[in-house]
Design a protein around this motif. Structure first.
Motif, PDB file in Angstrom:
ATOM      1  N   VAL A  50       0.834  -1.207   0.000  1.00 53.26           N
ATOM      2  CA  VAL A  50       0.000   0.000   0.000  1.00 53.26           C
ATOM      3  C   VAL A  50       0.867   1.255   0.000  1.00 53.26           C
ATOM      4  N   GLU A  51       1.987   1.236   0.711  1.00 52.35           N
ATOM      5  CA  GLU A  51       2.919   2.364   0.648  1.00 52.35           C
ATOM      6  C   GLU A  51       3.531   2.484  -0.743  1.00 52.35           C
ATOM      7  N   GLN A  52       3.872   1.356  -1.351  1.00 49.17           N
ATOM      8  CA  GLN A  52       4.424   1.392  -2.712  1.00 49.17           C
ATOM      9  C   GLN A  52       3.425   2.016  -3.684  1.00 49.17           C
ATOM     10  N   GLY A  53       2.150   1.771  -3.458  1.00 52.40           N
ATOM     11  CA  GLY A  53       1.116   2.297  -4.345  1.00 52.40           C
ATOM     12  C   GLY A  53       0.654   3.695  -3.999  1.00 52.40           C
ATOM     13  N   ASP A  54       1.206   4.284  -2.917  1.00 51.97           N
ATOM     14  CA  ASP A  54       0.844   5.645  -2.513  1.00 51.97           C
ATOM     15  C   ASP A  54      -0.664   5.805  -2.307  1.00 51.97           C
ATOM     16  N   CYS A  55      -1.311   4.754  -1.818  1.00 51.38           N
ATOM     17  CA  CYS A  55      -2.773   4.787  -1.683  1.00 51.38           C
ATOM     18  C   CYS A  55      -3.247   5.917  -0.780  1.00 51.38           C
ATOM     19  N   ALA A  56      -2.512   6.157   0.316  1.00 48.91           N
ATOM     20  CA  ALA A  56      -2.937   7.189   1.256  1.00 48.91           C
ATOM     21  C   ALA A  56      -2.829   8.583   0.661  1.00 48.91           C
ATOM     22  N   VAL A  57      -1.966   8.772  -0.330  1.00 53.62           N
ATOM     23  CA  VAL A  57      -1.788  10.088  -0.933  1.00 53.62           C
ATOM     24  C   VAL A  57      -3.102  10.587  -1.521  1.00 53.62           C
ATOM     25  N   CYS A  58      -3.867   9.698  -2.126  1.00 54.35           N
ATOM     26  CA  CYS A  58      -5.148  10.087  -2.723  1.00 54.35           C
ATOM     27  C   CYS A  58      -6.334   9.812  -1.804  1.00 54.35           C
ATOM     28  N   HIS A  59      -6.262   8.761  -1.020  1.00 55.16           N
ATOM     29  CA  HIS A  59      -7.434   8.343  -0.244  1.00 55.16           C
ATOM     30  C   HIS A  59      -7.463   8.904   1.175  1.00 55.16           C
ATOM     31  N   THR A  60      -6.548   9.825   1.498  1.00 53.84           N
ATOM     32  CA  THR A  60      -6.599  10.517   2.783  1.00 53.84           C
ATOM     33  C   THR A  60      -6.535  12.008   2.508  1.00 53.84           C
ATOM     34  N   PRO A 180       9.440 -10.864 -15.400  1.00 50.11           N
ATOM     35  CA  PRO A 180      10.840 -10.417 -15.412  1.00 50.11           C
ATOM     36  C   PRO A 180      11.438 -10.444 -16.816  1.00 50.11           C
ATOM     37  N   VAL A 181      12.301  -9.478 -17.073  1.00 51.69           N
ATOM     38  CA  VAL A 181      12.997  -9.387 -18.360  1.00 51.69           C
ATOM     39  C   VAL A 181      14.303 -10.164 -18.260  1.00 51.69           C
ATOM     40  N   ALA A 182      14.465 -11.129 -19.133  1.00 51.64           N
ATOM     41  CA  ALA A 182      15.688 -11.935 -19.125  1.00 51.64           C
ATOM     42  C   ALA A 182      16.896 -11.060 -19.412  1.00 51.64           C
ATOM     43  N   GLY A 183      17.987 -11.365 -18.740  1.00 55.55           N
ATOM     44  CA  GLY A 183      19.217 -10.636 -18.965  1.00 55.55           C
ATOM     45  C   GLY A 183      19.376  -9.409 -18.085  1.00 55.55           C
ATOM     46  N   TRP A 188      16.972  -4.668 -10.983  1.00 55.19           N
ATOM     47  CA  TRP A 188      16.397  -3.910 -12.102  1.00 55.19           C
ATOM     48  C   TRP A 188      14.956  -4.338 -12.346  1.00 55.19           C
ATOM     49  N   ASN A 189      14.713  -5.656 -12.356  1.00 54.27           N
ATOM     50  CA  ASN A 189      13.353  -6.149 -12.573  1.00 54.27           C
ATOM     51  C   ASN A 189      12.427  -5.740 -11.437  1.00 54.27           C
ATOM     52  N   ARG A 190      12.950  -5.723 -10.222  1.00 48.91           N
ATOM     53  CA  ARG A 190      12.149  -5.257  -9.088  1.00 48.91           C
ATOM     54  C   ARG A 190      11.793  -3.786  -9.269  1.00 48.91           C
ATOM     55  N   GLY A 191      12.755  -2.984  -9.702  1.00 45.66           N
ATOM     56  CA  GLY A 191      12.483  -1.573  -9.939  1.00 45.66           C
ATOM     57  C   GLY A 191      11.455  -1.363 -11.030  1.00 45.66           C
ATOM     58  N   ARG A 192      11.570  -2.115 -12.096  1.00 45.89           N
ATOM     59  CA  ARG A 192      10.586  -2.018 -13.190  1.00 45.89           C
ATOM     60  C   ARG A 192       9.201  -2.383 -12.687  1.00 45.89           C
ATOM     61  N   TYR A 193       9.114  -3.418 -11.875  1.00 44.39           N
ATOM     62  CA  TYR A 193       7.822  -3.846 -11.339  1.00 44.39           C
ATOM     63  C   TYR A 193       7.193  -2.740 -10.486  1.00 44.39           C
ATOM     64  N   LEU A 194       8.001  -2.078  -9.655  1.00 48.14           N
ATOM     65  CA  LEU A 194       7.481  -1.021  -8.793  1.00 48.14           C
ATOM     66  C   LEU A 194       7.087   0.212  -9.602  1.00 48.14           C
ATOM     67  N   VAL A 195       7.893   0.586 -10.582  1.00 49.63           N
ATOM     68  CA  VAL A 195       7.618   1.775 -11.390  1.00 49.63           C
ATOM     69  C   VAL A 195       6.388   1.578 -12.266  1.00 49.63           C
ATOM     70  N   ALA A 286      15.581   3.328  -8.535  1.00 50.17           N
ATOM     71  CA  ALA A 286      16.630   4.165  -9.108  1.00 50.17           C
ATOM     72  C   ALA A 286      17.392   3.430 -10.198  1.00 50.17           C
ATOM     73  N   GLU A 287      17.707   2.158  -9.971  1.00 50.02           N
ATOM     74  CA  GLU A 287      18.453   1.404 -10.990  1.00 50.02           C
ATOM     75  C   GLU A 287      17.649   1.303 -12.278  1.00 50.02           C
ATOM     76  N   TYR A 288      16.351   1.038 -12.151  1.00 54.10           N
ATOM     77  CA  TYR A 288      15.521   0.922 -13.355  1.00 54.10           C
ATOM     78  C   TYR A 288      15.396   2.264 -14.079  1.00 54.10           C
ATOM     79  N   ILE A 289      15.064   3.320 -13.337  1.00 54.34           N
ATOM     80  CA  ILE A 289      14.856   4.624 -13.968  1.00 54.34           C
ATOM     81  C   ILE A 289      16.131   5.120 -14.654  1.00 54.34           C
ATOM     82  N   LEU A 290      17.258   4.966 -13.984  1.00 53.43           N
ATOM     83  CA  LEU A 290      18.500   5.477 -14.562  1.00 53.43           C
ATOM     84  C   LEU A 290      18.979   4.658 -15.755  1.00 53.43           C
TER      85      LEU A 290
END
Length: 424
Positions: A50-60, A180-183, A188-195, A286-290
């Motif tokens: 729920v913190e990853q999704g920023d749910c409270a930002v909109c629902h509070t 997950p993206v092979a290679g 990096w895959n965790r970052g992509r999943y979160l973003v 950060a690793e994924y975005i950069l």
């Protein structure tokens, strides 16, 4: 022959009506009869999701109860109010079985069958794993129930006819959970999943088309949110003032990033949410975005000055305003530069950007003090400085940061930004 043609037209029309009705209608899901319980470990995992999704930002809403909704979201199509997602039986999701919650997250459909507006980013939540959605449900059903009904939405015709959302979904709702993206590394895959999933970063950082859908050809290419410029997340290592992993992690976690500044505007609560998460989540993001490259490498720029630029005659007023209003925190010898990490304003991203929007918004609105740690603060100057003063200050800061590319029509821009969102 004419009679047969008429019957064929009527049959085709009837089939069309039936198909449209089937597309626009979803069955309700039987409500729960007993409260939901879950083990502490599952609830703890759900709190992180729920913190990853920023749910409270909109629902509070400011001053409101946690997750009880009621926050107005102003869109080009009208004003929406976020809903109560506490486990209150009558006004929240207390009578929602998990099946209904999953459908809302993946398909944008409420328990009673009505379509949810895509301001709720189900197009991104649909890419989350079954386990994360289940954990998020367990956590939300464990928070304190609050009896609070959201105000009625005020949407323009035809957007106030909810079934039309089904056609929007045909264009923009994908049914392809992330794999997950092979290679690529696990981080990096965790970052992509979160973003791309829970973090739904492209909701703000991708420009929208005329019906409110993200432009896939400009994915993460920058957008406009609540009057703030959400910068492109592509090419951050190619910029004139490039980001390092350490700087981006600090920024994402609500700290002041050396050489760039701290989060403000809509990004501030997002960064404060990420600060509550394990640091490895920010490191993965950060690793994924950069790793994302811009389609076109930006030209070399002089927007990062090695030393302060000489003050030009037309910048003297701005320099005086800086000395009086800003230098106590941001001046070269200011103790706050060392004690609290306040940045020099000649290098912050708001001053080196091609657009003055975020610098002007920050001067006008400041950065509110948060009860969550870490927190950085800046007072607003909307009442203390008029448009001429703010334009002079912004012009001076731009001259220090990027003398070769001054911003044009600053006073007009300040006036426009100050009055955005006011009733006409």
């Amino acid at each position: 022959m004419k009679r047969m043609t008429l019957w064929a037209v009527l049959l085709i029309a009837l089939i069309g009506v039936i198909v449209c009705a089937a597309m626009m209608w979803r069955p309700s899901i039987q409500p729960l009869n007993t409260p939901v319980t879950a083990d502490a470990t599952k609830i703890e995992r759900g709190a992180r999701v729920v913190e990853q999704g920023d749910c409270a930002v909109c629902h509070t809403r400011p001053g409101g109860a946690y997750m009880a909704g009621g926050l107005p979201l102003v869109t080009p199509f009208g004003t929406l109010y976020t809903t109560n997602i506490t486990p209150d039986w009558g006004t929240g999701i207390g009578n929602w079985p998990e099946e209904a919650f999953v459908r809302a997250m993946r398909k944008g459909v409420s328990r009673d069958g009505h379509f949810l507006y895509p301001a709720f980013p189900y197009v991104h939540y649909s890419r989350m794993s079954d386990a994360d959605i289940s954990d998020a449900y367990a956590y939300l059903m464990s928070v304190d129930p609050v009896q609070a009904r959201a105000p009625e939405n005020h949407m323009m015709f035809p957007m106030n006819f909810r079934p039309l959302v089904t056609f929007w979904n045909l264009l923009f709702l994908r049914d392809d959970p992330l794999v997950p993206v092979a290679g690529q590394s696990e981080r990096w895959n965790r970052g992509r999943y979160l973003v791309e999933g829970a973090g739904h970063c492209s909701s703000c950082h991708t420009p929208l088309n005329f019906i409110g859908g993200e432009k896939s050809s400009e994915h993460l290419g920058g957008g406009l949110v609540d009057g703030w410029h959400a910068p492109a997340l592509t090419g951050m290592t190619q910029a004139a003032n490039p980001w390092t992993p350490e700087q981006l992690v600090a920024y994402l976690r609500g700290e002041v990033a050396q050489g760039h500044g701290g989060a403000a505007g809509p990004m501030l609560p997002v960064s404060l949410s990420m600060a509550q998460l394990p640091q490895e989540d920010a490191e993965a993001v950060a690793e994924y975005i950069l790793s994302l490259k811009a389609d076109i490498t930006p030209p070399a720029s002089s927007c990062v000055a090695a030393s302060p630029e000489p003050i030009k005659p037309d910048q003297r007023e701005g320099a005086a305003l800086f000395a009086g209003a800003c230098a106590g925190c941001h001046g070269g010898g200011a103790p706050m530069r060392t004690i609290d990490g306040r940045p020099g304003l000649s290098v912050v991203s708001a001053a080196t950007s091609d657009s003055p929007r975020n610098l002007i918004k920050t001067i006008l609105e400041g950065i509110p003090l948060s009860t969550r740690a870490p927190s950085h603060y800046m007072p607003p100057f909307a009442d203390a400085l008029d448009d001429t003063h703010i334009a002079a200050l912004a012009g001076y800061l731009r001259g220090q940061a990027c003398a070769a590319k001054p911003w044009a029509d600053l006073e007009k821009t300040v006036t426009t930004i100050r009055h955005e969102g006011e009733p006409k």
